[in-house]
Motif scaffolding. Structure first.
Motif, PDB file in Angstrom:
ATOM      1  N   LYS A 185      -5.094   7.244  -4.735  1.00  0.00           N
ATOM      2  CA  LYS A 185      -4.325   7.156  -5.969  1.00  0.00           C
ATOM      3  C   LYS A 185      -2.847   6.917  -5.651  1.00  0.00           C
ATOM      4  O   LYS A 185      -2.424   7.056  -4.506  1.00  0.00           O
ATOM      5  N   ASP A 186      -2.081   6.582  -6.674  1.00  0.00           N
ATOM      6  CA  ASP A 186      -0.645   6.360  -6.483  1.00  0.00           C
ATOM      7  C   ASP A 186       0.027   7.577  -5.861  1.00  0.00           C
ATOM      8  O   ASP A 186       0.919   7.441  -5.020  1.00  0.00           O
ATOM      9  N   GLU A 187      -0.414   8.761  -6.267  1.00  0.00           N
ATOM     10  CA  GLU A 187       0.180   9.988  -5.719  1.00  0.00           C
ATOM     11  C   GLU A 187      -0.046  10.091  -4.214  1.00  0.00           C
ATOM     12  O   GLU A 187       0.807  10.597  -3.483  1.00  0.00           O
ATOM     13  N   ASP A 188      -1.219   9.612  -3.743  1.00  0.00           N
ATOM     14  CA  ASP A 188      -1.513   9.651  -2.303  1.00  0.00           C
ATOM     15  C   ASP A 188      -0.554   8.753  -1.532  1.00  0.00           C
ATOM     16  O   ASP A 188      -0.029   9.136  -0.482  1.00  0.00           O
ATOM     17  N   THR A 208      -4.727  -3.082   9.960  1.00  0.00           N
ATOM     18  CA  THR A 208      -4.695  -2.186   8.814  1.00  0.00           C
ATOM     19  C   THR A 208      -3.261  -1.706   8.649  1.00  0.00           C
ATOM     20  O   THR A 208      -2.438  -1.849   9.546  1.00  0.00           O
ATOM     21  N   GLY A 209      -2.985  -1.122   7.506  1.00  0.00           N
ATOM     22  CA  GLY A 209      -1.635  -0.589   7.305  1.00  0.00           C
ATOM     23  C   GLY A 209      -1.284  -0.492   5.832  1.00  0.00           C
ATOM     24  O   GLY A 209      -2.033  -0.946   4.962  1.00  0.00           O
ATOM     25  N   VAL A 210      -0.165   0.127   5.584  1.00  0.00           N
ATOM     26  CA  VAL A 210       0.382   0.217   4.237  1.00  0.00           C
ATOM     27  C   VAL A 210       1.864  -0.131   4.315  1.00  0.00           C
ATOM     28  O   VAL A 210       2.601   0.461   5.114  1.00  0.00           O
ATOM     29  N   LEU A 211       2.284  -1.122   3.544  1.00  0.00           N
ATOM     30  CA  LEU A 211       3.685  -1.518   3.500  1.00  0.00           C
ATOM     31  C   LEU A 211       4.265  -1.136   2.139  1.00  0.00           C
ATOM     32  O   LEU A 211       3.632  -1.352   1.100  1.00  0.00           O
ATOM     33  N   TYR A 212       5.451  -0.566   2.173  1.00  0.00           N
ATOM     34  CA  TYR A 212       6.112  -0.122   0.947  1.00  0.00           C
ATOM     35  C   TYR A 212       7.357  -0.960   0.670  1.00  0.00           C
ATOM     36  O   TYR A 212       8.078  -1.322   1.602  1.00  0.00           O
ATOM     37  N   PHE A 213       7.600  -1.230  -0.606  1.00  0.00           N
ATOM     38  CA  PHE A 213       8.846  -1.857  -1.028  1.00  0.00           C
ATOM     39  C   PHE A 213       9.820  -0.731  -1.372  1.00  0.00           C
ATOM     40  O   PHE A 213       9.648  -0.056  -2.388  1.00  0.00           O
ATOM     41  N   PRO A 214      10.828  -0.521  -0.547  1.00  0.00           N
ATOM     42  CA  PRO A 214      11.757   0.581  -0.818  1.00  0.00           C
ATOM     43  C   PRO A 214      12.780   0.183  -1.875  1.00  0.00           C
ATOM     44  O   PRO A 214      12.929  -0.995  -2.201  1.00  0.00           O
ATOM     45  N   LYS A 215      13.475   1.153  -2.388  1.00  0.00           N
ATOM     46  CA  LYS A 215      14.597   0.875  -3.290  1.00  0.00           C
ATOM     47  C   LYS A 215      15.795   0.525  -2.420  1.00  0.00           C
ATOM     48  O   LYS A 215      16.457   1.393  -1.860  1.00  0.00           O
ATOM     49  N   ILE A 216      16.036  -0.776  -2.285  1.00  0.00           N
ATOM     50  CA  ILE A 216      17.104  -1.250  -1.410  1.00  0.00           C
ATOM     51  C   ILE A 216      18.443  -1.128  -2.113  1.00  0.00           C
ATOM     52  O   ILE A 216      18.596  -1.576  -3.239  1.00  0.00           O
ATOM     53  N   TRP A 227      -3.698   4.971   5.867  1.00  0.00           N
ATOM     54  CA  TRP A 227      -4.003   3.542   6.023  1.00  0.00           C
ATOM     55  C   TRP A 227      -5.418   3.299   6.566  1.00  0.00           C
ATOM     56  O   TRP A 227      -5.932   2.187   6.510  1.00  0.00           O
ATOM     57  N   THR A 228      -6.051   4.358   7.113  1.00  0.00           N
ATOM     58  CA  THR A 228      -7.414   4.194   7.631  1.00  0.00           C
ATOM     59  C   THR A 228      -8.462   4.416   6.553  1.00  0.00           C
ATOM     60  O   THR A 228      -9.648   4.208   6.790  1.00  0.00           O
ATOM     61  N   ARG A 229      -8.003   4.822   5.382  1.00  0.00           N
ATOM     62  CA  ARG A 229      -8.933   5.128   4.301  1.00  0.00           C
ATOM     63  C   ARG A 229      -9.097   3.929   3.355  1.00  0.00           C
ATOM     64  O   ARG A 229      -8.289   3.002   3.346  1.00  0.00           O
ATOM     65  N   THR A 230     -10.158   3.963   2.561  1.00  0.00           N
ATOM     66  CA  THR A 230     -10.447   2.865   1.629  1.00  0.00           C
ATOM     67  C   THR A 230      -9.515   2.943   0.424  1.00  0.00           C
ATOM     68  O   THR A 230      -9.370   4.014  -0.178  1.00  0.00           O
ATOM     69  N   PHE A 232       6.669  -0.043  -5.007  1.00  0.00           N
ATOM     70  CA  PHE A 232       5.211  -0.117  -4.956  1.00  0.00           C
ATOM     71  C   PHE A 232       4.796  -0.420  -3.526  1.00  0.00           C
ATOM     72  O   PHE A 232       5.638  -0.500  -2.626  1.00  0.00           O
ATOM     73  N   ASN A 233       3.495  -0.559  -3.293  1.00  0.00           N
ATOM     74  CA  ASN A 233       3.006  -0.731  -1.921  1.00  0.00           C
ATOM     75  C   ASN A 233       1.950  -1.821  -1.834  1.00  0.00           C
ATOM     76  O   ASN A 233       1.407  -2.268  -2.842  1.00  0.00           O
ATOM     77  N   ILE A 234       1.653  -2.203  -0.591  1.00  0.00           N
ATOM     78  CA  ILE A 234       0.567  -3.138  -0.292  1.00  0.00           C
ATOM     79  C   ILE A 234      -0.301  -2.498   0.784  1.00  0.00           C
ATOM     80  O   ILE A 234       0.201  -2.117   1.847  1.00  0.00           O
ATOM     81  N   HIS A 235      -1.585  -2.375   0.514  1.00  0.00           N
ATOM     82  CA  HIS A 235      -2.519  -1.806   1.498  1.00  0.00           C
ATOM     83  C   HIS A 235      -3.181  -2.963   2.251  1.00  0.00           C
ATOM     84  O   HIS A 235      -3.864  -3.795   1.647  1.00  0.00           O
ATOM     85  N   LEU A 236      -2.950  -3.035   3.547  1.00  0.00           N
ATOM     86  CA  LEU A 236      -3.492  -4.113   4.375  1.00  0.00           C
ATOM     87  C   LEU A 236      -4.818  -3.668   5.007  1.00  0.00           C
ATOM     88  O   LEU A 236      -4.917  -2.554   5.529  1.00  0.00           O
ATOM     89  N   ASN A 237      -5.817  -4.561   4.971  1.00  0.00           N
ATOM     90  CA  ASN A 237      -7.099  -4.239   5.606  1.00  0.00           C
ATOM     91  C   ASN A 237      -7.788  -5.544   5.982  1.00  0.00           C
ATOM     92  O   ASN A 237      -8.454  -6.168   5.169  1.00  0.00           O
TER      93      ASN A 237
END
Length: 685
Positions: free
Chosen positions: A237-240, A270-278, A229-232, A257-262
């Motif tokens: 990539k999606d794999e990361d 900052t952060g990365v939020l993921y939508f899990p398979k609920i 989450w500290t990176r640009t 999928f995800n959302i990268h917050l900055n």
């Protein structure tokens, strides 16, 4: 060597720290390692601005255990302290060196964790004595050793130390000797220090050799100093993102999928939020967002940081602007918190809208996993509803997806009732309600699938939002009445026929403590089913909501039996045949009894009319007795008529078969009743 008293207002400060400063004693390790990271970050800053011209060397934080001496040591090669700085920052409790440093170097400072100056004293929750052995980076400074045994008294003496930096030596007390175990410290470092910005080292790495675990010469670094989450985002990539998700949640399926917050204005986030398979279970999925402050783990209870519905997301949020109390475990009410919460909500909604517009087919493919999350948000956050209504989808029984506006246009012509209300038909179980779905589709209606955990509440919510609209479950009435329009079908049964058949069918419906049936008649086409079981929409919704809420104010509905209607098709040939059989078997007797009842009802009306305008005491006793006698005879005759018709019903296999077929289509025929139905079907064949 000098002695002195720590600057506190009461001698009871240490017992208070030991018991009440932090909710969990384990927090001491986070605080001390964070302080060591601060010292290292300060060193980087001083070097970068030219205030330190010496060799920076390797900056790391080391943790070591001496089981024999019962000590735990946290070491760094940071700025260190002079005797004067110990007096200022250690002996004066709650004077935060970190805050003063940040204020001075706010334009250049690397991430500084400390805020309150109390973190160091958390060491006394687990230690009976603490040593600080420190060498300042300043030229000519002498190394000093500070010692305190948990009382306000301390000693400070000059010592020899090879390198700059600080060693905090904790002499662990008997109650907390678990913190001398390697496994315990490893667990805590992984929990709190996994993403600190300075290398944190604990022991050496191990490997399996000749069937046993052996220590190697390579240091065991606990943390990733540059987490994802500290990176640009552009370098990722999606794999990361997927790999980082697996690191956070090793046993989970890949996220949707995800959302990268900055964000750097008006607050830092900052952060990365993921939508899990609920998997259709809200509670199990909650509290998977990890909250960090400058890469230090704070908590995974983020209800006060993100809206309730966003606690279903997984991932990481990192913000130095979230205010924390001294324990850093509970969030305070603050304006920044609300701003951050609102921003995350907006960011999530915008990202969903972006994905929907960019690749609708992919969005539809993921809808079943997204639906619970989006519905929860629309139910609980008005601002999210406003944005989400543009990309929230309806799914029909054919597996097609529509936005709210698209679906309204599709059903407007055929599903508007006689009162100009738009009727949204839906099913909560495609398999169990299949016959009702087919009946509705045969009339040209479309049926939505609303089988989610929150859909009962969501339907109510949409009815409040949509103008002149209502939602009707497809099994709540016969197809002809789901969307009331001007009826053209007329009944072929007389009032007497309906009265008799009501008794005939009532005798066979499975009334009991858990369910109650009412027999009703409806003029339907000859091709419609002869008998259908429906459940009244309002009561069913109330019971379902009561079940979800665990009773509470709606417990009244939860305790009531399930109420159903057995709707008999007045115009069906089989119903006509049952009526003919009834007329042949008990018609004369039933008609005779009905005639007597009608005669007595006429007599009763005359007696009631004679009472009009009179007070109770003005009515003669003879009149009262005569009325009571008429009522008694009417009751007896009704009972007799019901018995006659019930006996006919019990002996008539067609009645039993129609009711069981209706039950079967609703998945309500089980056990012994199902066995009897199968046997009777064979007999009828």
């Amino acid at each position: 060597m000098s002695k002195g008293n720590i600057g506190v207002t009461t001698e009871n400060i240490f017992p208070i720290i030991k018991k009440f400063l932090y909710s969990d004693h384990e927090i001491f390790l986070r605080e001390l390692v964070s302080n060591a990271v601060d010292a290292s970050q300060k060193m980087k800053t001083l070097s970068s601005v030219g205030e330190f011209n010496g060799e920076l060397g390797e900056l790391k934080v080391s943790i070591s255990i001496d089981e024999k001496a019962k000590t735990l040591t946290i070491s760094d090669r940071g700025v260190g302290m002079t005797a004067e700085e110990i007096e200022k920052y250690i002996n004066q409790i709650a004077f935060s060196g970190a805050e003063e440093f940040v204020d001075k170097y706010k334009d250049d400072a690397n991430a500084i964790i400390g805020h309150f100056g109390l973190g160091f004293y958390s060491s006394f929750m687990v230690a009976k004595k603490v040593n600080i052995i420190t060498q300042s980076h300043k030229d000519g400074a002498k190394a000093v050793k500070w010692t305190c045994d948990g009382s306000p008294e301390y000693t400070l003496e000059e010592v020899e130390k090879e390198d700059r930096g600080t060693d905090i030596v904790l002499h662990i007390d008997e109650e907390n000797e678990n913190f001398l175990q390697k496994a315990e410290i490893t667990t805590l470092l992984n929990k709190y220090c996994k993403f600190l910005p300075v290398p944190v080292v604990f022991g050496n790495k191990t490997e399996w050799k000749d069937g046993k675990e052996e220590e190697t010469a390579e240091e065991n670094q606990i943390n990733d100093v540059a987490p994802l989450w500290t990176r640009t985002p552009s370098e990722l990539k999606d794999e990361d993102y997927n790999q980082f998700y697996k690191d956070l949640y090793p046993m989970s399926e890949d996220p949707i999928f995800n959302i990268h917050l900055n964000v750097d204005y008006p607050f830092n986030l900052t952060g990365v939020l993921y939508f899990p398979k609920i998997k259709n279970n809200v509670e199990v999925q909650k509290n998977k967002i990890q909250l960090y402050s400058n890469q230090v783990f704070i908590t995974d209870s983020v209800e006060n940081i993100v809206p309730e519905f966003l606690t279903l997301l997984h991932g990481v949020i990192d913000s130095p602007d979230i205010p924390l109390n001294v324990s850093r475990s509970y969030l305070q009410a603050d304006g920044n918190v609300k701003k951050i919460s609102n921003h995350i909500t907006k960011k999530v909604a915008d990202r969903l809208a972006e994905i929907f517009k960019a690749d609708r087919a992919d969005f539809e493919a993921k809808w079943d996993s997204l639906k619970l999350f989006i519905g929860y948000g629309m139910l609980t956050e008005e601002k999210f509803y406003d944005k989400a209504q543009k990309f929230s989808l309806f799914k029909n029984t054919d597996g097609k997806y529509f936005t709210f506006d698209e679906y309204k246009d599709i059903i407007k012509e055929n599903q508007t009732d006689k009162d100009d209300q738009l009727v949204y038909l839906y099913t909560t179980n495609v398999e169990e309600q299949h016959s009702f779905i087919e009946a509705a589709k045969n009339k040209g209606y479309d049926v939505l699938v609303m089988d989610g955990q929150l859909d009962n509440h969501f339907v109510n919510h949409l009815e409040q939002k949509f103008e002149k609209s209502r939602f009707v479950r497809v099994d709540s009435d016969v197809a002809e009445k789901l969307i009331p329009k001007e009826s053209t079908l007329e009944s072929q049964l007389s009032a007497g026929d309906k009265d008799d058949l009501t008794s005939v069918f009532s005798a066979q419906v499975p009334n009991g403590d858990k369910m109650n049936f009412i027999v009703a008649f409806e003029a339907m086409g000859k091709d419609s089913s002869p008998a259908i079981i429906t459940q009244q929409e309002f009561m069913r919704r109330m019971k379902e909501m009561s079940a979800m809420q665990g009773g509470g104010g709606m417990n009244f509905y939860g305790e009531m039996p399930d109420s159903y209607q057995l709707v008999v098709n007045e115009n069906h040939p089989i119903v006509e045949r049952i009526l003919a059989d009834k007329n042949e078997a008990v018609g004369k007797e039933a008609d005779s009894l009905r005639s007597k009842i009608e005669s007595l009802n006429g007599k009763r009306q005359e007696l009631e009319k004679a009472k009009e305008g009179k007070k109770e005491e003005e009515i003669e006793q003879a009149q009262k007795d005569e009325l009571a006698d008429v009522d008694k005879k009417i009751s007896e005759l009704n009972t007799k008529k019901t018995e006659v018709l019930s006996k006919f019903s019990t002996d008539n296999k067609l009645v039993s078969q129609l009711i069981d077929l209706a039950l079967l289509s609703n998945n309500m025929l089980k056990g012994e009743a199902l066995t009897k139905f199968v046997k009777r079907s064979i007999d009828l064949i």
